[in-house]
Design an enzyme around this catalytic site. Structure first.
Site, mmCIF file in Angstrom:
data_model
loop_
_atom_site.group_PDB
_atom_site.id
_atom_site.type_symbol
_atom_site.label_atom_id
_atom_site.label_comp_id
_atom_site.label_asym_id
_atom_site.label_seq_id
_atom_site.Cartn_x
_atom_site.Cartn_y
_atom_site.Cartn_z
ATOM 1 N N GLN A 27 -4.109 -4.869 7.408
ATOM 2 C CA GLN A 27 -5.045 -5.853 6.876
ATOM 3 C C GLN A 27 -5.006 -7.178 7.632
ATOM 4 O O GLN A 27 -5.822 -8.057 7.371
ATOM 5 C CB GLN A 27 -4.740 -6.102 5.386
ATOM 6 C CG GLN A 27 -4.907 -4.893 4.496
ATOM 7 C CD GLN A 27 -6.352 -4.447 4.365
ATOM 8 O OE1 GLN A 27 -7.280 -5.237 4.521
ATOM 9 N NE2 GLN A 27 -6.570 -3.181 4.079
ATOM 10 N N ASP A 35 3.484 -3.588 8.041
ATOM 11 C CA ASP A 35 2.177 -2.950 7.924
ATOM 12 C C ASP A 35 1.127 -4.017 8.194
ATOM 13 O O ASP A 35 0.856 -4.869 7.351
ATOM 14 C CB ASP A 35 2.017 -2.367 6.518
ATOM 15 C CG ASP A 35 0.623 -1.789 6.269
ATOM 16 O OD1 ASP A 35 -0.218 -1.818 7.184
ATOM 17 O OD2 ASP A 35 0.386 -1.298 5.138
ATOM 18 N N CYS A 60 -4.648 2.244 -3.790
ATOM 19 C CA CYS A 60 -3.415 2.805 -3.225
ATOM 20 C C CYS A 60 -2.249 1.830 -3.385
ATOM 21 O O CYS A 60 -1.442 1.648 -2.472
ATOM 22 C CB CYS A 60 -3.593 3.171 -1.749
ATOM 23 S SG CYS A 60 -4.774 4.499 -1.472
ATOM 24 N N HIS A 104 0.869 -1.184 0.000
ATOM 25 C CA HIS A 104 0.000 0.000 0.000
ATOM 26 C C HIS A 104 0.901 1.228 0.000
ATOM 27 O O HIS A 104 2.005 1.203 0.528
ATOM 28 C CB HIS A 104 -0.863 -0.049 1.266
ATOM 29 C CG HIS A 104 -1.918 0.993 1.343
ATOM 30 N ND1 HIS A 104 -1.646 2.318 1.640
ATOM 31 C CD2 HIS A 104 -3.272 0.914 1.205
ATOM 32 C CE1 HIS A 104 -2.778 3.005 1.669
ATOM 33 N NE2 HIS A 104 -3.782 2.185 1.404
ATOM 34 N N LYS A 122 -10.029 -0.218 10.585
ATOM 35 C CA LYS A 122 -10.205 -1.467 9.850
ATOM 36 C C LYS A 122 -10.551 -2.629 10.779
ATOM 37 O O LYS A 122 -10.826 -3.740 10.317
ATOM 38 C CB LYS A 122 -8.948 -1.792 9.040
ATOM 39 C CG LYS A 122 -8.633 -0.768 7.948
ATOM 40 C CD LYS A 122 -7.425 -1.167 7.141
ATOM 41 C CE LYS A 122 -6.939 -0.046 6.239
ATOM 42 N NZ LYS A 122 -7.902 0.339 5.193
#
Length: 412
Positions: free
Chosen positions: A203, A200, A366, A123, A226
């Protein structure tokens, strides 16, 4: 434990509405998840009963707000299995968290001739900070690419991560492909080379149990919105030894110890990074979101996503002209499906699905370098979460078939 998605849906008032005269099917949780009543009530309750600034006052409301706020830090520590609550920094989201690492640790430790290794599936939030750091320092920015089936090329990773590497930055789960990356193996490669690994986890955290110590991540970033929490909330985990060495990247109230006319000193971890009045209500909501996810069991949440994919996958494969991107083995992915229909622009597909009450995402997500790797300008993305049902999977496929017929023959 098996999730009861139908029962869970009752906790999410937004899901009971109709969109374009059709019952809403929300398949855009990878962009932002919906919020349960418990989170909404917690935010409202803070403003109605405890609204005061944290860490500053000695009056009852200030003490109550501070206690509620700091309780979330310990709750977050346990949620990701960090060793120390001082390793949990509250931020505005994963993007802020990643920028803090690049600005603070990166600028202090990366120089010309060094290398930063990231993946082509990142991303932009875990790409542009490293791109800018490389430009500023003269370091090289190198990319790990994909295998033919949409997984990370670990042979290339082993070649690229060398004693010149200072930072390895990687998504735990791709927001486009759904690919689950082998973080522990990447951490071993990074540490053998003397580099730090920055993950990251935006997700991953909503869908599966996370143990940052087991993964051996040096930094782990994720967003609250999220994972059922309010927007504008997030976390940066960092190993204490690294955080102790780092300088803050924002300055002002809250993060100081002493301020003199020409110099200042910083307070202890974790507060030395957290300047100004934080998102108190949102952070309290984050704590309630953690409670909610723990009640459902995150392993069960991941298994629920797998069950939905198992129902969806063979149906999608029956649609002629539909291309799915990412691993073909659904065990290697989260509940994210990106696809295209031959001859149709993703935005047209998404708009037509919206007329059927189905919310999906269309665009480059993104992740423009990944789109170029896939040789497409954009994709349609459907992302499933704990409140989605098998019946919604079936209706999604039926609507997708109808959309295809409409563009081919002019009726739906």
């Amino acid at each position: 434990m098996k999730l009861n998605a139908e029962k869970i849906r009752n906790d999410f008032p937004i899901l009971s509405q109709s969109v374009n005269d059709e019952p809403l099917i929300y398949l855009d949780s990878a962009a932002t998840a919906q919020k349960p009543l418990a989170v909404l009530d917690a935010v409202q309750s803070y403003y109605e009963t405890s609204n005061a600034n944290v860490h500053r006052g000695v009056h009852t409301l200030a003490d109550r707000a501070t206690s509620q706020y700091e309780a979330v830090r310990e709750k977050t520590r346990a949620f990701i299995h960090a060793a120390d609550s001082a390793e949990v920094l509250f931020t505005r989201g994963a993007t802020t968290s990643l920028n803090w690492v690049a600005k603070s640790w990166g600028e202090a430790n990366v120089k010309a001739g060094d290398e930063i290794v990231i993946t082509i599936m990142e991303h932009h939030a875990n790409l542009i900070p490293w791109q800018q750091l490389a430009k500023k320092t003269g370091a090289a920015l190198n990319y790990i690419h994909l295998t033919a089936d949409g997984q990370l090329d670990m042979e290339e990773a082993a070649r690229l991560i060398t004693n010149k590497t200072k930072i390895v930055a990687v998504t735990h789960c791709s927001n486009v492909l759904g690919t689950i990356n082998p973080i522990k193996e990447l951490a071993q490669l990074a540490h053998q080379a003397g580099a730090v690994i920055v993950v990251d986890g935006a997700q991953a955290v909503p869908h599966m149990p996370i143990d940052v110590q087991e993964l051996d991540a040096d930094f782990y970033a994720f967003s609250g919105h999220k994972m059922l929490a309010p927007t504008g909330t997030g976390v940066l985990y960092g190993k204490r030894a690294l955080l102790e060495q780092m300088e803050p990247v924002e300055f002002g109230g809250e993060m100081i110890d002493f301020v003199y006319e020409q110099d200042s000193t910083w307070t202890e971890l974790p507060w030395k990074f957290e300047t100004g009045t934080p998102n108190i209500a949102g952070t309290i909501g984050l704590g309630v979101a953690i409670d909610y996810l723990n009640e459902q069991d995150r392993t069960a949440i991941h298994e629920h996503g797998q069950l939905l994919l198992q129902r969806l996958w063979p149906q999608l494969q029956q649609i002629e002209g539909l291309t799915i991107y990412g691993p073909q083995d659904i065990a290697q992915r989260t509940g994210v499906i990106s696809f295209n229909l031959d001859g149709l622009h993703p935005h047209d597909v998404a708009t037509a699905l919206d007329m059927e009450g189905i919310a999906v995402r269309a665009g480059h997500h993104c992740a423009q370098p990944l789109m170029r790797e896939l040789d497409v300008p954009a994709t349609v993305r459907a992302s499933f979460y704990l409140y989605n049902t098998p019946e919604e999977v079936d209706r999604f496929v039926a609507s997708l078939q109808a959309v295809k017929e409409f563009f081919a023959n002019g009726f739906i």
